[in-house]
Design a protein around this motif. Structure first.
Motif, PDB file in Angstrom:
ATOM      1  N   GLU A 160      -2.105   7.599  12.488  1.00  0.00           N
ATOM      2  CA  GLU A 160      -2.440   6.416  11.466  1.00  0.00           C
ATOM      3  C   GLU A 160      -3.020   5.389  12.101  1.00  0.00           C
ATOM      4  OE1 GLU A 160      -0.706   6.594   8.564  1.00  0.00           O
ATOM      5  OE2 GLU A 160      -0.001   8.808   8.829  1.00  0.00           O
ATOM      6  N   PHE A 192      -4.748  -9.260   3.875  1.00  0.00           N
ATOM      7  CA  PHE A 192      -4.364  -7.631   3.776  1.00  0.00           C
ATOM      8  C   PHE A 192      -5.196  -7.080   2.756  1.00  0.00           C
ATOM      9  CE2 PHE A 192      -1.981  -3.902   2.428  1.00  0.00           C
ATOM     10  CZ  PHE A 192      -2.253  -3.209   3.388  1.00  0.00           C
ATOM     11  N   VAL A 250      -7.176  -7.393   7.561  1.00  0.00           N
ATOM     12  CA  VAL A 250      -6.352  -6.287   8.110  1.00  0.00           C
ATOM     13  C   VAL A 250      -6.469  -5.363   7.023  1.00  0.00           C
ATOM     14  CG1 VAL A 250      -4.023  -5.369   8.961  1.00  0.00           C
ATOM     15  CG2 VAL A 250      -4.836  -7.645   9.391  1.00  0.00           C
ATOM     16  N   ALA A 270      -0.145  -4.644  13.834  1.00  0.00           N
ATOM     17  CA  ALA A 270      -1.722  -4.651  14.358  1.00  0.00           C
ATOM     18  C   ALA A 270      -2.357  -6.018  14.601  1.00  0.00           C
ATOM     19  CB  ALA A 270      -2.507  -3.741  13.251  1.00  0.00           C
ATOM     20  N   CYS A 304      -6.145  -0.183  15.608  1.00  0.00           N
ATOM     21  CA  CYS A 304      -4.891   0.211  16.198  1.00  0.00           C
ATOM     22  C   CYS A 304      -4.474   1.602  15.779  1.00  0.00           C
ATOM     23  CB  CYS A 304      -4.076  -0.815  15.857  1.00  0.00           C
ATOM     24  SG  CYS A 304      -4.710  -2.561  16.256  1.00  0.00           S
ATOM     25  N   ARG A 305      -4.032   2.847  16.284  1.00  0.00           N
ATOM     26  CA  ARG A 305      -3.768   3.822  16.220  1.00  0.00           C
ATOM     27  C   ARG A 305      -2.212   4.060  16.608  1.00  0.00           C
ATOM     28  NH1 ARG A 305      -4.592   7.544  19.840  1.00  0.00           N
ATOM     29  NH2 ARG A 305      -4.007   9.095  18.235  1.00  0.00           N
ATOM     30  N   SER A 356       0.860  -1.210   0.030  1.00  0.00           N
ATOM     31  CA  SER A 356       0.115   0.087   0.112  1.00  0.00           C
ATOM     32  C   SER A 356       0.689   1.278  -0.096  1.00  0.00           C
ATOM     33  CB  SER A 356      -0.994  -0.124   1.070  1.00  0.00           C
ATOM     34  OG  SER A 356      -1.950  -1.073   0.939  1.00  0.00           O
ATOM     35  N   THR A 392      -4.714   1.298  11.530  1.00  0.00           N
ATOM     36  CA  THR A 392      -4.860  -0.074  10.861  1.00  0.00           C
ATOM     37  C   THR A 392      -6.065  -0.612  11.643  1.00  0.00           C
ATOM     38  OG1 THR A 392      -2.580  -0.056  10.714  1.00  0.00           O
ATOM     39  CG2 THR A 392      -3.538  -2.146  10.578  1.00  0.00           C
ATOM     40  N   PHE A 435      -5.975  -0.600   6.172  1.00  0.00           N
ATOM     41  CA  PHE A 435      -5.533   0.726   6.565  1.00  0.00           C
ATOM     42  C   PHE A 435      -6.841   1.741   6.503  1.00  0.00           C
ATOM     43  CE2 PHE A 435      -1.107  -0.298   5.037  1.00  0.00           C
ATOM     44  CZ  PHE A 435      -0.830  -0.888   6.226  1.00  0.00           C
ATOM     45  N   ALA A 481       3.022  -2.319   9.828  1.00  0.00           N
ATOM     46  CA  ALA A 481       1.728  -2.005  10.461  1.00  0.00           C
ATOM     47  C   ALA A 481       0.820  -3.264  10.590  1.00  0.00           C
ATOM     48  CB  ALA A 481       1.316  -0.632   9.997  1.00  0.00           C
ATOM     49  N   VAL A 482       0.928  -3.892   9.398  1.00  0.00           N
ATOM     50  CA  VAL A 482       0.085  -5.211   9.119  1.00  0.00           C
ATOM     51  C   VAL A 482       0.277  -6.144  10.170  1.00  0.00           C
ATOM     52  CG1 VAL A 482      -0.901  -6.938   7.593  1.00  0.00           C
ATOM     53  CG2 VAL A 482      -0.049  -4.790   6.723  1.00  0.00           C
TER      54      VAL A 482
END
Length: 286
Positions: A226, A143, A169, A130, A197-198, A101, A228, A171, A126-127
């Motif tokens: 940000e 994802f 998962v 989280a 999740c931030r 991404s 997820t 974003f 982040a994937v």
């Protein structure tokens, strides 16, 4: 030490490097060395990569070139030429792994088609971060990138997750997360479990776990940073009997949606033929 792989023709190597999500201390020693020694650094944000290098107390020896979505295509010939000439090109994005991404996929594909060496300096993502924090099943997951921005396509995108039994998962931008969670409640139901999740690894890191209805209500007050989202998989497959989907069609029709559009949307979610569902609605109406 960064180990470079060179082709038979003496071509250089494209290095994909994961960068910290927020805490510079998560940078790997290999990333630190690559920042100091690469001939060319392609960065999603040149200011951020210079700030990261400063935090790591290294000075890039090579040229730093911007490489973000809007210029990805136009910059690619320059990077490929450098690689063909034997240069080491380091590709970094703002946070996490390039091409996930983020810019990078097209360049990797071009290198693969030409047989130019590509290597990876693994690190933060982040994937997976989280997913690990979510408390949801992690043995099988998918994802999904970013949801569509407009409500209609976004609901259709969510419809594709109705029967998905793997943990998903994705974003989302902070200014859209409330609307996305509201749509998720409409499409997936309020009881589906999830985690938002931030600011992962940052000072104000937060993981909010619960059912979609609870999370949607929480997000209406505004969420920053940000983000997820981790969504639990479906416990069972979507119903195959059109009669079981009539109530959902009627709910959308009552909210103002045209019957034809409501039938089309729910039929896609439930994996049934539109005609069969339409007939079931008419039969239920008597």
């Amino acid at each position: 030490m960064v180990v470079l792989v060179t082709g038979e023709s003496g071509s250089g190597t494209l290095l994909l490097a994961a960068t910290p999500l927020g805490d510079a201390r998560d940078a790997s020693p290999r990333l630190t060395e690559a920042l100091a020694t690469a001939d060319l650094i392609a960065a999603e944000d040149t200011r951020r990569v210079r700030a990261l290098a400063g935090s790591l107390r290294v000075t890039p020896a090579g040229r730093v070139l911007s490489y973000y979505d809007a210029v990805e295509e136009s910059r690619q010939p320059t990077l490929l030429e450098a690689l063909r000439g034997g240069s080491t090109v380091l590709l970094v994005t703002d946070a996490g792994m390039p091409s996930v991404s983020d810019p990078g996929y097209r360049l990797v594909a071009a290198c693969a088609s030409e047989g130019l060496p590509v290597s990876c300096l693994p690190g933060p993502s982040a994937v997976t971060t989280a997913l690990a924090l979510s408390g949801l099943p992690s043995d099988r997951f998918c994802f999904e990138g970013f949801p569509p921005r407009k409500p209609g396509p976004r609901r259709r995108w969510l419809a594709g997750l109705v029967a998905e039994q793997r943990t998903a998962v994705f974003f989302e931008a902070p200014h859209r997360i409330a609307d996305t969670l509201d749509d998720a409640v409409t499409v997936l139901g309020s009881r589906r479990r999830a985690a938002v999740c931030r600011e992962l690894t940052k000072t104000y890191e937060q993981v909010r776990r619960g059912e979609l209805g609870e999370l949607a209500e929480w997000a209406r007050d505004g969420v920053r940073g940000e983000i997820t989202v981790v969504l639990a998989g479906a416990e069972t497959a979507a119903p195959e009997d059109p009669a079981e989907l009539v109530a959902q069609v009627e709910q959308r029709a009552a909210s103002g949606m045209r019957l034809k559009d409501a039938v089309a949307e729910i039929a896609e979610m439930g994996g049934v033929r539109k005609k069969d569902l339409y007939d079931a609605v008419l039969a239920a109406r008597g």
